[in-house]
Enzyme design. Structure first.
Site, PDB file in Angstrom:
ATOM      1  N   ASP A  39       0.833  -1.199   0.000  1.00 55.36           N
ATOM      2  CA  ASP A  39       0.000   0.000   0.000  1.00 55.36           C
ATOM      3  C   ASP A  39       0.870   1.253   0.000  1.00 55.36           C
ATOM      4  O   ASP A  39       2.040   1.206   0.420  1.00 55.36           O
ATOM      5  CB  ASP A  39      -0.908   0.016   1.237  1.00 55.36           C
ATOM      6  CG  ASP A  39      -1.956  -1.085   1.205  1.00 55.36           C
ATOM      7  OD1 ASP A  39      -2.308  -1.527   0.100  1.00 55.36           O
ATOM      8  OD2 ASP A  39      -2.407  -1.496   2.293  1.00 55.36           O
ATOM      9  N   PRO A  40       0.332   2.388  -0.432  1.00 53.77           N
ATOM     10  CA  PRO A  40       1.114   3.637  -0.419  1.00 53.77           C
ATOM     11  C   PRO A  40       1.700   3.971   0.955  1.00 53.77           C
ATOM     12  O   PRO A  40       2.814   4.508   1.038  1.00 53.77           O
ATOM     13  CB  PRO A  40       0.089   4.685  -0.857  1.00 53.77           C
ATOM     14  CG  PRO A  40      -0.842   3.931  -1.746  1.00 53.77           C
ATOM     15  CD  PRO A  40      -0.977   2.573  -1.104  1.00 53.77           C
TER      16      PRO A  40
END
Length: 293
Positions: A39-40
């Site tokens: 995920d970011p």
């Protein structure tokens, strides 16, 4: 065309797709993919495959991963991490280091986990996080995951850090959510670093800046992560047969039917991936590299 694997150090704030886009710019090629989405919010090890090596992603032995995760007790969000909207706040009971260490052991081994609604799991062809963002009503089924090891690295106030080594498909933020519930409160993940994915470690990972300066330096062989797949060396003639789509006789003692094999020439070159047919005692081609001979 370049082919191989690059152990990329993904920074916080970029998606895994963003990394692939940057790698296409750096290596000036389109055929690039990655193993294991981050995920970011997360940083750390992201194995990126170049060229023909993308055909080998599914055979890489990076299913077991190790993370360091920071978490907060007393707060819950819709995404189960600090980037989401706060949906609940609860008092935090007195939890000592010994209490937290003991609680973590409850999650060791094979356990059932319900993944985050904001995950990349597909529901009838649509990613769960897209349904969640659109406020769609859906239920994700729980599934078995394996936590090989889980340790407390730090604990102070309502904030802690843990190290977890787990199987493919484990959502660390969901693990933290369940930890909060187990302790009689709620919790969310505030940071995540993947420190290892199979043979790839964070110590050996290269930043995008390093890759830009010297792209070829960090390209590993295409089979660098295939240690768990049995290796078979064949004469050049038999490798040619496989490249032509023809099966080749092979005794295959102690092999199982359908077993995946990585095929090499006597000179050590990877020719491709094949399967063993125990009934007919032959090796059948599966994914061969036409330019390998």
């Amino acid at each position: 065309m370049i082919q191989g694997i690059v152990n990329v150090l993904k920074p916080t704030g970029m998606s895994s797709h963003d990394i692939v886009s940057q790698m296409r710019r750096i290596y000036e090629m389109k055929k690039i993919g990655h193993a294991g989405t981050l995920d970011p919010l997360a940083a750390g090890v992201l194995p990126v495959y170049l060229g023909q090596a993308t055909r080998l992603i599914e055979y890489g032995d990076s299913d077991t991963k190790t993370y360091h995760a920071e978490f907060l007790l007393g707060i819950a969000t819709d995404t189960e991490d600090i980037t989401g909207q706060v949906v609940d706040r609860k008092p935090v009971p007195a939890v000592s280091t010994a209490d937290m260490t003991a609680a973590l052991q409850h999650f060791k081994g094979t356990i059932r986990q319900t993944p985050s609604r904001y995950s990349a799991i597909s529901i009838h062809g649509v990613k769960a996080y897209k349904l969640a963002r659109n406020h769609q009503d859906f239920t994700l089924p729980s599934r078995d995951i394996t936590v090989h090891d889980i340790r407390l690295l730090s604990w102070q106030g309502h904030r802690g850090t843990l190290a977890v080594t787990c199987s493919k498909g484990t959502y660390v933020r969901s693990l933290i959510r369940d930890l909060g519930e187990y302790l009689g409160t709620c919790a969310c993940m505030s940071y995540l670093v993947r420190v290892q994915a199979g043979v790839f470690t964070i110590e050996d990972a290269a930043t995008l800046e390093e890759l830009t300066r010297d792209p070829l330096r960090y390209v590993l062989p295409s089979d660098a992560s295939m240690g768990a797949v049995r290796k078979v060396t064949l004469p050049r003639e038999k490798c040619l047969y496989l490249l032509q789509g023809r099966p080749v006789p092979f005794a295959g003692r102690q092999m199982t039917h359908g077993e995946i094999l990585r095929i090499y020439t006597e000179q050590g070159g990877l020719t491709g991936i094949a399967r063993f047919d125990k009934e007919h005692h032959v090796i059948r081609p599966h994914k061969m590299f036409a330019d390998s001979l």
